[in-house]
Design a protein around this motif. Sequence first.
Motif, PDB file in Angstrom:
ATOM      1  N   GLN A   1      18.609  -9.363 -21.861  1.00  0.00           N
ATOM      2  CA  GLN A   1      18.906  -8.182 -21.234  1.00  0.00           C
ATOM      3  C   GLN A   1      18.160  -8.119 -19.884  1.00  0.00           C
ATOM      4  OE1 GLN A   1      18.257  -4.444 -23.257  1.00  0.00           O
ATOM      5  NE2 GLN A   1      18.801  -3.282 -21.481  1.00  0.00           N
ATOM      6  N   MET A   2      16.594  -8.263 -19.802  1.00  0.00           N
ATOM      7  CA  MET A   2      15.996  -8.488 -18.570  1.00  0.00           C
ATOM      8  C   MET A   2      16.331  -9.565 -17.639  1.00  0.00           C
ATOM      9  SD  MET A   2      12.219  -7.485 -20.214  1.00  0.00           S
ATOM     10  CE  MET A   2      12.310  -8.199 -21.633  1.00  0.00           C
TER      11      MET A   2
ATOM     12  N   LYS B   1       7.533  -3.892 -15.616  1.00  0.00           N
ATOM     13  CA  LYS B   1       7.395  -2.319 -15.246  1.00  0.00           C
ATOM     14  C   LYS B   1       5.928  -2.213 -14.650  1.00  0.00           C
ATOM     15  CE  LYS B   1       9.471  -0.886 -19.792  1.00  0.00           C
ATOM     16  NZ  LYS B   1       9.220  -0.590 -21.294  1.00  0.00           N
TER      17      LYS B   1
ATOM     18  N   PRO C   1       9.314 -11.576 -24.814  1.00  0.00           N
ATOM     19  CA  PRO C   1       9.998 -10.478 -24.204  1.00  0.00           C
ATOM     20  C   PRO C   1       8.870  -9.273 -23.550  1.00  0.00           C
ATOM     21  CG  PRO C   1      10.950 -10.787 -26.258  1.00  0.00           C
ATOM     22  CD  PRO C   1       9.882 -11.780 -26.121  1.00  0.00           C
ATOM     23  N   VAL C   2       8.015  -9.161 -24.577  1.00  0.00           N
ATOM     24  CA  VAL C   2       6.809  -8.223 -23.990  1.00  0.00           C
ATOM     25  C   VAL C   2       5.959  -8.585 -22.889  1.00  0.00           C
ATOM     26  CG1 VAL C   2       6.489  -7.474 -26.465  1.00  0.00           C
ATOM     27  CG2 VAL C   2       5.147  -8.955 -25.499  1.00  0.00           C
TER      28      VAL C   2
ATOM     29  N   GLN D   1      16.149  -9.283 -26.269  1.00  0.00           N
ATOM     30  CA  GLN D   1      15.370  -8.445 -25.099  1.00  0.00           C
ATOM     31  C   GLN D   1      15.317  -9.084 -23.882  1.00  0.00           C
ATOM     32  OE1 GLN D   1      14.348  -9.470 -28.400  1.00  0.00           O
ATOM     33  NE2 GLN D   1      13.343  -7.782 -29.317  1.00  0.00           N
ATOM     34  N   SER D   2      14.915 -10.234 -23.919  1.00  0.00           N
ATOM     35  CA  SER D   2      14.838 -11.251 -22.982  1.00  0.00           C
ATOM     36  C   SER D   2      16.019 -11.421 -22.050  1.00  0.00           C
ATOM     37  CB  SER D   2      13.890 -12.423 -23.189  1.00  0.00           C
ATOM     38  OG  SER D   2      12.795 -12.279 -23.345  1.00  0.00           O
TER      39      SER D   2
ATOM     40  N   ASP E   1       8.637  -7.968 -19.930  1.00  0.00           N
ATOM     41  CA  ASP E   1       8.626  -6.540 -19.766  1.00  0.00           C
ATOM     42  C   ASP E   1       7.603  -5.908 -19.100  1.00  0.00           C
ATOM     43  OD1 ASP E   1      10.252  -3.983 -20.326  1.00  0.00           O
ATOM     44  OD2 ASP E   1       8.870  -3.567 -21.878  1.00  0.00           O
TER      45      ASP E   1
END
Length: 179
Positions: free
Chosen positions: A18-19, A48, A40-41, A15-16, A44
Motif C-alpha cells: 500500500q505504501m 510519517k 512495513p513498520v 502493508q508495504s 511507515d
Amino acid sequence: MPRLKSLEKSQASPQSQQMMGELESKKMLLNIFRGMANSPVVLDAYLKFSGALREGKLDAKTREAIALAVAQSNNSAYCLAAHTALGKNAGLDDAAIRDARLGKSADKKMHAAVVLARQLVASRGTVSESDVTAAKAAGLDDGEIAEVVANVVVNVFTNYFNNLNQTEVDFPKVSVNIG
C-alpha cells in the motif's frame, strides 16, 4: 549490491504494498523505500516522521541543508546524492549545497541550523550550553531548535539505513569527498 532485498511492490507485504503504491503514484518509489519495505513498520515510521517534519517551522531549504550536513558527517553516498537533488529542487544552488555539506551557510539562521546539526551528530546529542545559546542568538527559536534535532534524527536514520544496506543510488551520484 544492496544487502537487503530491494523489493518490487508485488514482493512486499500487503502493508508495504500500500505504501509503495502511494510512493509509486508520486513517482517516488526509490531504492531506499524498496529496502525499507522489508519491514512495513520501518517504511511507515520513516514516511510519517519525515512527512510530519515537512509541516514544521523549518523551510525546505533549511531541512535539505541539515540533511546534507548530516549525510556528509556520516559519509552517506546515497543521502548526499538524494539531498543534493532534493536541495536543488528546494532552491539551493551549488554553492549553498557545498556550504551545507561543510556545515555553513550564507544565511544566518540556516548557518545556525547546519552548525547545530553537525554538533549534534559529532556529540551524539550532547551539545553545550554555548551551542544552544549561539543557535538562539542566530535567530532559531525553541521550536526550530527542536526541529533541527528531529531533522538530524530522521537523517541519521536514513544515513545509517543506506550505509548498512549499501542502497543503490538512484539519483545523480556525488562524491562523498568535497573537492
